[in-house]
Design a protein around this motif. Structure first.
Motif, PDB file in Angstrom:
ATOM      1  N   VAL A   1     -15.225  71.476  14.216  1.00 41.10           N
ATOM      2  CA  VAL A   1     -13.988  71.130  15.226  1.00 41.10           C
ATOM      3  C   VAL A   1     -12.776  71.771  14.455  1.00 41.10           C
ATOM      4  CG1 VAL A   1     -12.865  69.347  16.541  1.00 41.10           C
ATOM      5  CG2 VAL A   1     -15.490  69.105  16.145  1.00 41.10           C
ATOM      6  N   VAL A   2     -12.098  72.621  15.337  1.00 39.53           N
ATOM      7  CA  VAL A   2     -10.784  72.850  14.410  1.00 39.53           C
ATOM      8  C   VAL A   2      -9.732  72.422  15.426  1.00 39.53           C
ATOM      9  CG1 VAL A   2      -9.439  74.877  13.752  1.00 39.53           C
ATOM     10  CG2 VAL A   2     -12.051  75.312  13.745  1.00 39.53           C
ATOM     11  N   LEU A   3      -8.713  71.630  14.699  1.00 33.43           N
ATOM     12  CA  LEU A   3      -7.684  70.778  15.270  1.00 33.43           C
ATOM     13  C   LEU A   3      -6.418  71.598  14.961  1.00 33.43           C
ATOM     14  CD1 LEU A   3      -8.256  67.123  14.193  1.00 33.43           C
ATOM     15  CD2 LEU A   3      -8.826  68.235  16.438  1.00 33.43           C
ATOM     16  N   GLY A   4      -5.516  72.015  16.043  1.00 30.25           N
ATOM     17  CA  GLY A   4      -4.213  72.458  15.610  1.00 30.25           C
ATOM     18  C   GLY A   4      -4.243  73.930  15.657  1.00 30.25           C
ATOM     19  N   LEU A   5      -5.122  74.854  16.536  1.00 27.41           N
ATOM     20  CA  LEU A   5      -5.050  76.142  16.592  1.00 27.41           C
ATOM     21  C   LEU A   5      -3.883  76.569  17.638  1.00 27.41           C
ATOM     22  CD1 LEU A   5      -8.461  77.540  16.969  1.00 27.41           C
ATOM     23  CD2 LEU A   5      -6.947  78.142  15.163  1.00 27.41           C
TER      24      LEU A   5
ATOM     25  N   ALA B   1      -3.269  67.584  19.779  1.00 26.27           N
ATOM     26  CA  ALA B   1      -3.848  68.882  19.235  1.00 26.27           C
ATOM     27  C   ALA B   1      -4.790  69.509  20.003  1.00 26.27           C
ATOM     28  CB  ALA B   1      -4.349  68.570  17.618  1.00 26.27           C
ATOM     29  N   SER B   2      -4.550  70.880  20.009  1.00 29.53           N
ATOM     30  CA  SER B   2      -5.706  71.634  20.523  1.00 29.53           C
ATOM     31  C   SER B   2      -7.029  71.541  19.823  1.00 29.53           C
ATOM     32  CB  SER B   2      -5.295  73.099  20.541  1.00 29.53           C
ATOM     33  OG  SER B   2      -5.191  73.627  19.294  1.00 29.53           O
ATOM     34  N   GLN B   3      -8.123  71.623  20.371  1.00 28.01           N
ATOM     35  CA  GLN B   3      -9.489  71.442  19.790  1.00 28.01           C
ATOM     36  C   GLN B   3     -10.338  72.662  20.051  1.00 28.01           C
ATOM     37  OE1 GLN B   3     -12.160  68.321  20.113  1.00 28.01           O
ATOM     38  NE2 GLN B   3     -10.470  66.841  20.248  1.00 28.01           N
ATOM     39  N   LEU B   4     -10.757  73.250  19.132  1.00 23.69           N
ATOM     40  CA  LEU B   4     -11.838  74.357  19.233  1.00 23.69           C
ATOM     41  C   LEU B   4     -12.981  73.818  18.822  1.00 23.69           C
ATOM     42  CD1 LEU B   4     -12.865  77.224  19.503  1.00 23.69           C
ATOM     43  CD2 LEU B   4     -12.298  77.425  17.168  1.00 23.69           C
ATOM     44  N   VAL B   5     -14.093  73.529  19.726  1.00 26.15           N
ATOM     45  CA  VAL B   5     -15.526  72.834  19.248  1.00 26.15           C
ATOM     46  C   VAL B   5     -16.425  74.230  19.113  1.00 26.15           C
ATOM     47  CG1 VAL B   5     -17.176  71.330  20.063  1.00 26.15           C
ATOM     48  CG2 VAL B   5     -14.850  70.763  20.256  1.00 26.15           C
ATOM     49  N   VAL B   6     -16.981  74.312  18.013  1.00 28.12           N
ATOM     50  CA  VAL B   6     -18.057  75.401  18.130  1.00 28.12           C
ATOM     51  C   VAL B   6     -19.409  74.840  17.694  1.00 28.12           C
ATOM     52  CG1 VAL B   6     -18.598  77.531  16.582  1.00 28.12           C
ATOM     53  CG2 VAL B   6     -16.411  76.850  16.757  1.00 28.12           C
TER      54      VAL B   6
END
Ligand SMILES: *[C@@H]1O[C@H](CO)[C@@H](O)[C@H](O)[C@H]1NC(C)=O
Ligand SMILES: *[C@@H]1O[C@H](CO)[C@@H](O)[C@H](O)[C@H]1NC(C)=O
Length: 970
Positions: free
Chosen positions: A913-917, A949-954
């Motif tokens: 999970v990447v927060l804050g892109l 925050a935006s969330q990228l979930v891989v």
């Protein structure tokens, strides 16, 4: 634990629970402390005060290795008495200052340091000495950061400075006093001769002699040779031996440390103008029943290390003394601190820790006394305890209920009632007919049991442990040094093993063996290696003794009086038990032994808890502060009883307390025998589900906790870190002790300890983005420091991730932590304002010592912006920093394909999970192949960019947690 007799408790109506302060001495009730305080008072009133102690320059000698300096010291009050001074500089810049009486009529106790220290410290080879007419000076360190230690001759003053700034001063106020051994003056024959006669009183026959030393020592011999307090008389065959020393930090406005006291982290003052407490802090390990949540009273353990902190530097002192010690703290002016230490006996043996940063201090202190032993991993999970689970079937049903409610737990505990007549090791067969089967039922799902073994031995010859100790002649003795000491404890008439006697050590180890190897000796064959130990009552607590402990004139091995070494007693017992549990198997497995009493160095032997707290909001709050204080004093594996030992916490309080516990290094729920059962599965909804989630949160975060423990075991960094440790230059944070960081993970938590709260204020010390752990809500701090309000409904602990952190968690609920061993990881990348982040993960088998041979995995995760892309990568940290992989060992032979790494190679990262892109990426690739991902855009509001925050979930990005990889987000 200690309690009134059950009879009394049954009769008790719910009145306010409170300590009986009259059971314990105040400074004015202890003759040596009165003398020390009076000395300080006289000094304060006398503008011409000058210390009578001086160095004899003609005696000065510098050792051939140039690391040490020795000199004779004399007191102008007693020109015939000789003292010896020894000052040496260690390889890490720590300075040891020792002083003792030489060729006196007696010998002061000088063995405290030898028990507390991990090993004999190495001295520095790089010291420059300058000998002047009035002083001698040692200089060391790089040109730009010079430390010097100056010893002025008359009066004797020791000053440690850095770049010309005074950091620590010993005897700057002239309160050094080492009462020398003297001969007791027999009563004047003239008085005796005229028994009862009025003539004896005539001034002619007993002339008033002016005492020329009275300006310093006072007019009277106050309690020199005997002291009676309540019904106890303390004979003092050696006479007065008080040791007084003032230690100042002229440029530091905060002092921390000297646990254990129920108070704030930044120690409030006890003397000077506007003092906060009217009693000095005391260090005298005591069983303080129902202690106050805000007090300088002594508690169960003592760590005589103190740190002084300012924006510029952090310094410290470790005063290796184990006798009764009172410490006054004052701030003569803002930004400076003064402390006065008054001890009953012992030599002067003070270590000056030069810092200059918090991390340096912890390294220096744990370099002396050892780091926190890396615990077995299961022991940092959740522990369920109560006085008492009453039978083996009770234990089984508690386990069943946890499983039915899907609540994880690793350890079930047995308090004193498992033991027949409180004869530890001997099961009460009526209620525990099948102890080994019971343990095996628990360990079937990889859980453990912890069973109590206290130091009081019931004095009946049918009890093999007592009988063997008596035959070996290792029991503590009364003041004649011959007869066995008898006192009263849980087991009735009892005796205590003298663990200062090395003859007790091998024998004690033998008791814990789970197989019978020697036919005529006791071994605990009704036990298994899944049983670990709890050492309670080891101050020692003695119900009918003075201050609920041992008489001070009792005699230990070597002829030392109990007064000399009292504060070491609990540590020696803890050490031997820990060695015993470790030695049960070959190869050894990491022991778990919980202690109540402790000293500097106890962290080498296991865990501690803060004793018998009360189920009140105040105790919940102060418990956290105590754990922070213990953590900076080296004892990281610490915690307070969740729920409070006494009382029946309402559900709201219990839930909040589980949040506190879940963010404490040692996490155990415990309760007194007279409380209602309060296992979490007994709660009604919604409380039950909330606690289930809290337990699962702790389990999900075990990799973070274990990584923090690993770091602590290597470099002494606290597992829970107060603000001043993480932001040493942010003055607004120096006194903050109600929110803290978990290891180096970047998790910032502020547990709620107030009834009815729905939100909490969290202090953010820097211009950085912080993310709410649960919602992804962002908060932006400020360089000047800023308070933000975060929601804190009952089901949510205020928990933020500092921007720039990467957290490894395991999100699959299991019944016990060892069952998670092969579970996949989730990595949460919380980007900082520049788009970067970093995190660590340490793993090993969690129970053996194979990690010492390199069987471990230590990874570093990074995120960095490169051009328009963000790269998230994993690299081998053990290979990069082998010297930091294992305490005390440079892992030159570390192999990334070691046996443990091979075992967990199939463990994957199931989610990234990447927060804050800043915006939706066009692609997310690993080795050129597109991964399976989803993006939820953030919601920014206002100029501060606070929002969600935006969330990228891989999904399933990498196949192995142990591999090197790089994911490119573009
Ligand atoms: C711990 O026990 C070992 C022997 O088992 C002994 O050598 C060591 O001195 C002890 N240390 C303490 C602090 O008791
Ligand atoms: C934050 O709140 C605390 C307690 O209410 C207060 O003492 C402190 O000054 C505040 N700090 C800032 C930077 O506003």
């Amino acid at each position: 634990m200690r309690a009134l007799s059950s009879l009394l408790l049954l009769a008790a109506i719910p009145l306010a629970l409170a300590v009986k302060p009259e059971d314990f001495k105040t400074c004015s009730q202890a003759a040596f402390c009165r003398r020390g305080k009076a000395l300080a008072d006289r000094a304060g009133q006398n503008p011409d005060w000058k210390s009578p102690y001086s160095v004899d320059p003609s005696s000065l000698a510098i050792s051939s290795d140039k690391a040490a300096f020795t000199a004779a010291v004399k007191s102008s009050l007693y020109p015939d008495i000789k003292f010896g001074l020894d000052v040496r500089v260690h390889h890490d810049g720590v300075v040891r200052v020792r002083m003792d009486e030489v060729d006196g009529k007696g010998k002061r106790y000088d063995e405290t340091a030898s028990w507390a220290l991990l090993s004999e410290p190495q001295v520095s080879k790089d010291i420059q000495w300058t000998v002047g007419k009035k002083e001698v000076k040692a200089t060391y360190g790089p040109k730009t950061d010079k430390v010097d230690v100056e010893i002025t001759f008359d009066p004797l003053v020791v000053t440690l400075s850095r770049n010309g700034r005074s950091e620590v001063v010993l005897n700057g106020l002239g309160l050094l006093h080492m009462e020398h051994f003297r001969t007791k003056e027999e009563p004047k024959p003239a008085v005796e001769a005229v028994e009862g006669g009025e003539d004896a009183q005539t001034p002619m026959e007993v002339p008033e002699v002016h005492n020329p030393r009275s300006w310093f020592e006072g007019e009277e011999e106050d309690g020199y040779w005997e002291e009676t307090w309540k019904s106890w008389t303390d004979s003092k065959p050696k006479g007065p031996q008080m040791l007084s020393i003032d230690i100042s930090f002229p440029n530091h406005g905060h002092v921390y440390g000297i646990p254990q006291h129920a108070t704030r982290l930044s120690l409030p003052t006890t003397s000077g103008q506007d003092f906060f407490y009217n009693e000095p802090y005391r260090l005298w390990n005591s069983d303080v029943f129902e202690y106050h949540a805000d007090s300088t009273m002594s508690l169960y353990g003592s760590i005589p290390v103190m740190y002084a902190h300012s924006k510029e530097s952090t310094v410290g002192v470790f005063n290796a003394i184990a006798s009764d010690t009172f410490i006054d703290v004052a701030h003569p002016e803002p930004g400076s601190s003064y402390t006065h230490w008054i001890s009953e006996s012992g030599i002067l043996d003070v270590f000056l820790l030069p810092g200059p940063k918090p991390a340096d201090i912890f390294k220096q202190y744990t370099g002396l006394t050892g780091t926190q032993a890396l615990p077995p991993q299961w022991s940092i999970a959740y522990h369920q305890c109560r006085w008492n689970y009453v039978s083996s079937d009770d234990v089984r049903s508690v386990q069943t209920r946890f499983d039915e409610e899907d609540m994880p737990v690793d350890v079930f505990w047995l308090d004193i009632e498992y033991a027949e007549e409180h004869k530890y090791f001997i099961w009460d067969k009526k209620n525990f007919p099948d102890p080994v089967d019971m343990v095996n039922d628990v360990s079937a799902v990889e859980r453990k049991m912890v069973v109590i073994v206290d130091p009081h031995l019931k004095r009946v010859h049918s009890y093999p442990v007592y009988k063997e100790a008596q035959d070996l002649d290792v029991l503590a003795k009364v003041k004649d040094g011959q007869s066995e000491y008898e006192g009263w404890c849980w087991s009735g008439s009892s005796a205590w093993v003298d663990f200062f006697n090395p003859a007790s050590w091998e024998w004690w180890k033998g008791l814990f063996k789970t197989v019978q190897s020697e036919p005529d000796k006791f071994a605990w064959i009704e036990s298994t290696t899944d049983v670990h130990i709890w050492n309670d009552m080891n101050e020692p607590a003695i119900f009918n003794g003075p201050e609920i402990s041992m008489p001070r004139d009792n005699i230990h091995y070597g002829g030392w009086e109990h007064r000399d070494l009292h504060n070491l007693n609990g540590m020696l017992f803890h050490n031997q038990t820990s060695q015993a549990v470790r030695a049960r198997t070959d190869p050894p497995m990491r022991p778990f032994v919980l202690t109540r009493s402790f000293f500097a160095g106890s962290q080498r032997f296991g865990a501690m808890w803060t004793g018998d707290n009360l189920g009140t909001w105040e105790h919940m709050a102060v418990g956290m502060k105590m754990v922070l204080s213990l953590n900076i004093a080296g004892f990281a594996f610490s915690g307070s009883d969740v729920g409070g030992f006494f009382g029946n916490p309402e559900p709201e309080m219990l839930v909040r307390w589980y949040h506190v516990g879940a963010f404490t290094p040692f996490f155990r729920a415990h309760a007194h025998i007279d409380t209602k059962r309060r296992e979490p599965y007994l709660l009604d909804e919604p409380y039950k589900s909330i606690v289930r989630d809290i337990l699962r949160l702790r389990y999900a975060m075990l990799p973070i906790w274990y990584t923090a423990f690993h770091e602590s075991s290597v470099n002494g960094m606290p597992v829970v870190r107060p603000h001043f440790v993480v932001f040493p230059e942010d003055e607004a944070g120096f006194a903050i002790d109600d929110q803290f960081f978990v290891g180096g993970s970047g998790l910032l938590v502020k547990p709620v300890t107030e009834k009815g709260a729905t939100e909490a204020q969290v202090y953010l010390p820097e211009d950085q983005v912080y993310y709410d752990y649960f919602s992804g809500q962002t908060y932006r701090g400020s360089a000047k420091g800023k308070n933000v309000t975060v929601p804190a409904p009952l089901d949510k602990v205020p928990l933020l991730i500092r921007g720039g952190s990467i957290l490894p968690t395991r999100e699959r609920p299991r019944r016990s932590s060892p069952l998670m061993r092969r579970d996949p990881f989730t990595l949460t990348v919380a980007l900082d304002k520049a788009g970067g982040a970093r995190g660590e993960l340490y793993l090993d088998d969690g129970e053996s010592y194979a990690h010492e041979g390199g069987a471990l995995v230590w990874r570093e995760f990074t995120a960095a912006r490169r051009g328009k892309a963000t790269h998230v990568a994993s690299a081998d940290l053990a290979a990069a920093k082998p010297e930091a992989a294992v305490d005390g060992a440079a892992l030159a032979l570390y192999d990334k394909d070691n046996a443990f790494a091979a075992e967990v190679r199939a463990v994957r990262v199931e989610k990234l999970v990447v927060l804050g892109l800043e915006k939706k990426p066009g692609s997310v690739k690993l080795a050129g192949s597109e991964l399976d991902w989803e993006f939820v855009p953030g919601v920014a509001s206002g100029a501060s960019k606070e929002g969600v925050a935006s969330q990228l979930v891989v999904k399933n990005p990498v196949a192995s947690i142990t591999g090197d990889w790089e994911i490119v987000i573009q």
